[in-house]
Design a protein around this motif. Sequence first.
Motif, PDB file in Angstrom:
ATOM      1  N   SER A 142      22.142  70.518 -43.303  1.00  0.00           N
ATOM      2  CA  SER A 142      20.730  70.519 -42.907  1.00  0.00           C
ATOM      3  C   SER A 142      20.222  69.073 -42.908  1.00  0.00           C
ATOM      4  O   SER A 142      20.815  68.199 -43.548  1.00  0.00           O
ATOM      5  CB  SER A 142      19.912  71.361 -43.886  1.00  0.00           C
ATOM      6  OG  SER A 142      19.784  70.676 -45.130  1.00  0.00           O
ATOM      7  N   ARG A 184      22.495  68.790 -29.081  1.00  0.00           N
ATOM      8  CA  ARG A 184      23.848  68.939 -29.611  1.00  0.00           C
ATOM      9  C   ARG A 184      24.399  70.328 -29.289  1.00  0.00           C
ATOM     10  O   ARG A 184      25.573  70.486 -29.004  1.00  0.00           O
ATOM     11  CB  ARG A 184      23.834  68.726 -31.138  1.00  0.00           C
ATOM     12  CG  ARG A 184      23.340  67.339 -31.567  1.00  0.00           C
ATOM     13  CD  ARG A 184      24.409  66.283 -31.495  1.00  0.00           C
ATOM     14  NE  ARG A 184      23.874  64.974 -31.786  1.00  0.00           N
ATOM     15  CZ  ARG A 184      23.709  64.467 -33.004  1.00  0.00           C
ATOM     16  NH1 ARG A 184      24.031  65.196 -34.064  1.00  0.00           N
ATOM     17  NH2 ARG A 184      23.239  63.247 -33.181  1.00  0.00           N
ATOM     18  N   GLU A 185      23.538  71.332 -29.362  1.00  0.00           N
ATOM     19  CA  GLU A 185      23.996  72.713 -29.122  1.00  0.00           C
ATOM     20  C   GLU A 185      24.432  72.912 -27.680  1.00  0.00           C
ATOM     21  O   GLU A 185      25.295  73.745 -27.400  1.00  0.00           O
ATOM     22  CB  GLU A 185      22.875  73.693 -29.488  1.00  0.00           C
ATOM     23  CG  GLU A 185      22.607  73.778 -30.988  1.00  0.00           C
ATOM     24  CD  GLU A 185      21.388  74.634 -31.315  1.00  0.00           C
ATOM     25  OE1 GLU A 185      20.656  74.987 -30.369  1.00  0.00           O
ATOM     26  OE2 GLU A 185      21.183  74.931 -32.510  1.00  0.00           O
ATOM     27  N   ARG A 220      15.948  66.709 -36.013  1.00  0.00           N
ATOM     28  CA  ARG A 220      15.454  68.030 -35.615  1.00  0.00           C
ATOM     29  C   ARG A 220      15.216  68.103 -34.116  1.00  0.00           C
ATOM     30  O   ARG A 220      15.387  69.153 -33.497  1.00  0.00           O
ATOM     31  CB  ARG A 220      14.183  68.346 -36.396  1.00  0.00           C
ATOM     32  CG  ARG A 220      14.459  68.633 -37.873  1.00  0.00           C
ATOM     33  CD  ARG A 220      13.205  68.660 -38.708  1.00  0.00           C
ATOM     34  NE  ARG A 220      13.490  69.081 -40.085  1.00  0.00           N
ATOM     35  CZ  ARG A 220      12.715  68.809 -41.128  1.00  0.00           C
ATOM     36  NH1 ARG A 220      11.596  68.117 -40.955  1.00  0.00           N
ATOM     37  NH2 ARG A 220      13.052  69.229 -42.341  1.00  0.00           N
ATOM     38  N   THR A 274      18.693  68.563 -32.116  1.00  0.00           N
ATOM     39  CA  THR A 274      19.535  69.719 -32.429  1.00  0.00           C
ATOM     40  C   THR A 274      19.876  70.511 -31.176  1.00  0.00           C
ATOM     41  O   THR A 274      21.036  70.887 -30.951  1.00  0.00           O
ATOM     42  CB  THR A 274      18.833  70.636 -33.455  1.00  0.00           C
ATOM     43  OG1 THR A 274      18.630  69.909 -34.673  1.00  0.00           O
ATOM     44  CG2 THR A 274      19.679  71.858 -33.734  1.00  0.00           C
ATOM     45  N   GLU A 312      27.543  67.089 -39.523  1.00  0.00           N
ATOM     46  CA  GLU A 312      26.789  67.783 -38.480  1.00  0.00           C
ATOM     47  C   GLU A 312      26.373  69.182 -38.919  1.00  0.00           C
ATOM     48  O   GLU A 312      25.388  69.726 -38.427  1.00  0.00           O
ATOM     49  CB  GLU A 312      27.624  67.880 -37.202  1.00  0.00           C
ATOM     50  CG  GLU A 312      27.593  66.655 -36.347  1.00  0.00           C
ATOM     51  CD  GLU A 312      26.218  66.430 -35.738  1.00  0.00           C
ATOM     52  OE1 GLU A 312      25.780  67.219 -34.903  1.00  0.00           O
ATOM     53  OE2 GLU A 312      25.571  65.448 -36.140  1.00  0.00           O
TER      54      GLU A 312
END
Length: 299
Positions: free
Chosen positions: A127, A79-80, A73, A76, A124
């Motif tokens: 969830s 990665r974005e 979490r 995230t 990826e």
Amino acid sequence: MLTDPATDATEVFEAHRPLLHGVAYRMLGRVADAEDVVQDAWLRWSDVDRAEVREPRAYLVRITTRLAIDRLRQVTSRRESYVGPWLPEPLATDVLVSGGTAPDTAERTVFADTVTLAVLVVMESLSPLERAVFVLREAFGYPYAEIAGVLERSEAAVRQLAGRARRHVADGTPRFEVDPDRQRELTERFLAAATGDDLDGLLSLLAADARLVGDSGGKAKAPLRIIESPDKVARFLLGVAGGLPPGPELAFRELNGGLALLIAYGGIVDTVLQLGIQDGRIQTIYIIRNPDKLASLTA
């Protein structure tokens, strides 16, 4: 003779370390993140009253899984904002171990199938909870009831998560051939055609739906988008091969359950190339050039 509790705790943890690292890496796709999670698990283990722990393996898997969910979490947003396509950090799987023991052929196949680049990329989009269920169930064969205890969810909820995750991975993952001899032969022919400026030779090796996925994180030269179609892939590769520095050091190694080519200069790994082969043709070309993801291979 009395046993030193600290020594005993270390021995127990080290016996389970391969399992814990396997869980964390599959969930996070990055060796450094997995090692951080395992280190955090060790800190929890070293502080717990072990007299209260009836099953060390179950306890360690539970805290490692929960720590990996928390880390997932946290990363995230990282990665974005990643520059270009994201691929997992390559993991050397020359010797795979499951829970500290060498697996037999059938177990090894299942174990390796859950760590391939193709599977980890599809994961990826799961969830964190779906990913945890998939890893524990498909990679390590945990019963649903035990996974429910790890995640503090009902068994029915875990079964639903497992079904969704399994369908999603199956729908999004191509079934590549994994014969290492065939992979090596095609990789050598691919390399010869690319470095020999042989467009027709390259096209003869590529599937009709061939694509190239390059991961540099913006820290090395690589395409910032997935390249699709044999002609575009081949022409891009010829252009790149023509600009390679002289004197590369080449080595084959098993990474993520499949044969990969390592390209190094001065002993430092510069590129990892792995081919996804289907029906005797190259369907997917994975190129990893992000130096942060190659450091462990150089070491």
